[in-house]
Design an enzyme around this catalytic site. Sequence first.
Site, PDB file in Angstrom:
ATOM      1  N   LYS A 141     -10.407  -1.461  10.293  1.00 45.90           N
ATOM      2  CA  LYS A 141     -10.491  -2.643   9.418  1.00 45.90           C
ATOM      3  C   LYS A 141     -10.836  -3.882  10.229  1.00 45.90           C
ATOM      4  O   LYS A 141     -10.890  -4.994   9.720  1.00 45.90           O
ATOM      5  CB  LYS A 141      -9.166  -2.833   8.689  1.00 45.90           C
ATOM      6  CG  LYS A 141      -8.761  -1.582   7.912  1.00 45.90           C
ATOM      7  CD  LYS A 141      -7.980  -1.882   6.701  1.00 45.90           C
ATOM      8  CE  LYS A 141      -7.363  -0.651   6.088  1.00 45.90           C
ATOM      9  NZ  LYS A 141      -8.056  -0.212   4.888  1.00 45.90           N
ATOM     10  N   GLN A 166      -4.427  -5.404   6.713  1.00 45.08           N
ATOM     11  CA  GLN A 166      -5.409  -6.335   6.144  1.00 45.08           C
ATOM     12  C   GLN A 166      -5.452  -7.662   6.892  1.00 45.08           C
ATOM     13  O   GLN A 166      -6.518  -8.246   7.053  1.00 45.08           O
ATOM     14  CB  GLN A 166      -5.095  -6.599   4.663  1.00 45.08           C
ATOM     15  CG  GLN A 166      -5.314  -5.391   3.775  1.00 45.08           C
ATOM     16  CD  GLN A 166      -6.771  -4.934   3.749  1.00 45.08           C
ATOM     17  OE1 GLN A 166      -7.701  -5.723   3.891  1.00 45.08           O
ATOM     18  NE2 GLN A 166      -6.976  -3.645   3.567  1.00 45.08           N
ATOM     19  N   ASP A 180       3.157  -4.686   8.070  1.00 46.31           N
ATOM     20  CA  ASP A 180       1.924  -3.908   7.959  1.00 46.31           C
ATOM     21  C   ASP A 180       0.766  -4.912   8.040  1.00 46.31           C
ATOM     22  O   ASP A 180       0.535  -5.689   7.112  1.00 46.31           O
ATOM     23  CB  ASP A 180       1.963  -3.167   6.614  1.00 46.31           C
ATOM     24  CG  ASP A 180       0.608  -2.634   6.182  1.00 46.31           C
ATOM     25  OD1 ASP A 180      -0.411  -2.924   6.843  1.00 46.31           O
ATOM     26  OD2 ASP A 180       0.572  -1.927   5.161  1.00 46.31           O
ATOM     27  N   HIS A 188       0.876  -1.173   0.000  1.00 47.52           N
ATOM     28  CA  HIS A 188       0.000   0.000   0.000  1.00 47.52           C
ATOM     29  C   HIS A 188       0.918   1.229   0.000  1.00 47.52           C
ATOM     30  O   HIS A 188       2.037   1.172   0.523  1.00 47.52           O
ATOM     31  CB  HIS A 188      -0.821  -0.062   1.300  1.00 47.52           C
ATOM     32  CG  HIS A 188      -1.921   0.936   1.406  1.00 47.52           C
ATOM     33  ND1 HIS A 188      -1.710   2.230   1.803  1.00 47.52           N
ATOM     34  CD2 HIS A 188      -3.258   0.819   1.202  1.00 47.52           C
ATOM     35  CE1 HIS A 188      -2.868   2.864   1.844  1.00 47.52           C
ATOM     36  NE2 HIS A 188      -3.828   2.039   1.476  1.00 47.52           N
ATOM     37  N   CYS A 221      -4.765   2.346  -3.740  1.00 48.75           N
ATOM     38  CA  CYS A 221      -3.535   2.870  -3.105  1.00 48.75           C
ATOM     39  C   CYS A 221      -2.362   1.922  -3.291  1.00 48.75           C
ATOM     40  O   CYS A 221      -1.486   1.814  -2.421  1.00 48.75           O
ATOM     41  CB  CYS A 221      -3.737   3.158  -1.623  1.00 48.75           C
ATOM     42  SG  CYS A 221      -4.885   4.472  -1.309  1.00 48.75           S
TER      43      CYS A 221
HETATM   44  N1  PLP Z   1      -1.690  -1.007   4.554  1.00 52.56           N
HETATM   45  C1  PLP Z   1      -2.623  -1.723   3.925  1.00 52.56           C
HETATM   46  C2  PLP Z   1      -2.267  -3.077   3.382  1.00 52.56           C
HETATM   47  C3  PLP Z   1      -3.911  -1.204   3.768  1.00 52.56           C
HETATM   48  O1  PLP Z   1      -4.846  -1.917   3.149  1.00 52.56           O
HETATM   49  C4  PLP Z   1      -4.193   0.088   4.293  1.00 52.56           C
HETATM   50  C5  PLP Z   1      -5.526   0.692   4.097  1.00 52.56           C
HETATM   51  O2  PLP Z   1      -6.234   0.360   3.179  1.00 52.56           O
HETATM   52  C6  PLP Z   1      -3.186   0.768   4.971  1.00 52.56           C
HETATM   53  C7  PLP Z   1      -1.947   0.199   5.074  1.00 52.56           C
HETATM   54  C8  PLP Z   1      -3.425   2.117   5.573  1.00 52.56           C
HETATM   55  O3  PLP Z   1      -4.319   2.000   6.637  1.00 52.56           O
HETATM   56  P1  PLP Z   1      -4.886   3.305   7.363  1.00 52.56           P
HETATM   57  O4  PLP Z   1      -5.419   4.184   6.272  1.00 52.56           O
HETATM   58  O5  PLP Z   1      -5.959   2.758   8.258  1.00 52.56           O
HETATM   59  O6  PLP Z   1      -3.764   3.932   8.098  1.00 52.56           O
END
Ligand code: PLP
Length: 412
Positions: free
Chosen positions: A232, A209, A206, A129, A370
């Site tokens: 999430k 998900q 990270d 992301h 993203c």
């Molecule tokens: N990393 C992954 C794999 C994501 O899917 C997302 C959000 O869609 C994020 C990071 C960023 O999360 P947040 O916007 O809740 O900080």
Amino acid sequence: MTTTSAVSFDIERIRADFPILDQEVNGRKLVYFDNAATTQKPVAVIEALMNYYRGYNANIHRGIHTLAEKATADFEASRRAVRDFLNAPSAEEIIFTSGTTMGINLVAQTYGRHFLKAGDEIIISGLEHHSNIVPWQMLAGEKGLTVRAIPVLENGELDMETFDTMLSDRTKIVAVNHASNSLGTVNPVKEIIAKAHAVGAVVLVDGAQASSHLEIDVQDLDVDFYAFSAHKLYGPTGIGALYGKRALLEAMPPYMGGGEMIKEVTFEKTTFNDLPYKFEAGTPNIADVVALKTALEYINSIGKSTISAYENHLLTYATEQVSQIEGVRIIGQAKEKISVLSFVLESIHHQDIGIILDQQGIAVRTGHHCTQPVMDRFCILGTTRASFAFYNTIEEIDKLVAGLHRVKKLMA
Ligand code: PLP
């Protein structure tokens, strides 16, 4: 009791816990398939927020009155719930953040800024992301570091053979997602962590998900940093947590300066607070932290193994049905996936697909999610993504399939 063929939980009772699902959108019963973007909230979470503001809203840690003590107790109870959720060794290693994005930026701007020097390398993956790309690029630009990405194979898995060749004593940080939001791939993070540790690098995972679908055990993974977002996970927006190994967190400088993160302040010198408060400057998002605990309790009451068995059942069915539609190409066919189905439909723009499905009450996400480098890898502009949660049903997937046939008819 209505049970599904895959697992024996009462899907109607579960759906009744999510009031937002019981509505019509554009004259049709809502089908919510945008769970990878954010999940819906059960009544218990909504009530936890309301109870806090109606009953004991107060600033935490410094107050000695009854309301402040209750707010502090619930806030810290949530930290212990996160510790248990991740199987972290201690609650002091859990830092509340605004979400995954902040967790990654915190590590980049404290660990990365403090310990890395020109010529060092950061390895990410081609499945990241933007929030696990840009913070590292910003740091690299400032400090003369190199950011390299593990390539992605045609089936959406990481090219682990190439990863092996990328590791060297220049590698200082490896930052990868546990599961991809755009393709659903579950990455072999345990193997990545062990290999990175063998060359002396620290690893950030990270978990944005993975945290709602998979059991997370930071001790078993031996991961150095693990970040996730509450929204999430059926919890509120604007809150999340970062786990970090105690020795690393202690060695890192603070991220932001302000109240809460100090022991003593004079104009000459400030001493910083102990973990985890060193990283929690300012009044935190108290209500949402409190409600995060409720969300975790809700997930635990169903059980992660039940959740993933049911979601796999939905994914398998959806993959079979959607693949049969002529002109569909599924993007991301990894052996291990979370319940994310990304696809393109020959010669029809993903935005048109999203709009026509919305007219039928079906919420999906379209675009690059993203993850522009993933789209470039597959030479596409974007996909249509249906992502499933445990409150979704086989009947809703049938509606998606019928909806896609309608898209084809309208766009023919
Ligand atoms: N990393 C992954 C794999 C994501 O899917 C997302 C959000 O869609 C994020 C990071 C960023 O999360 P947040 O916007 O809740 O900080």
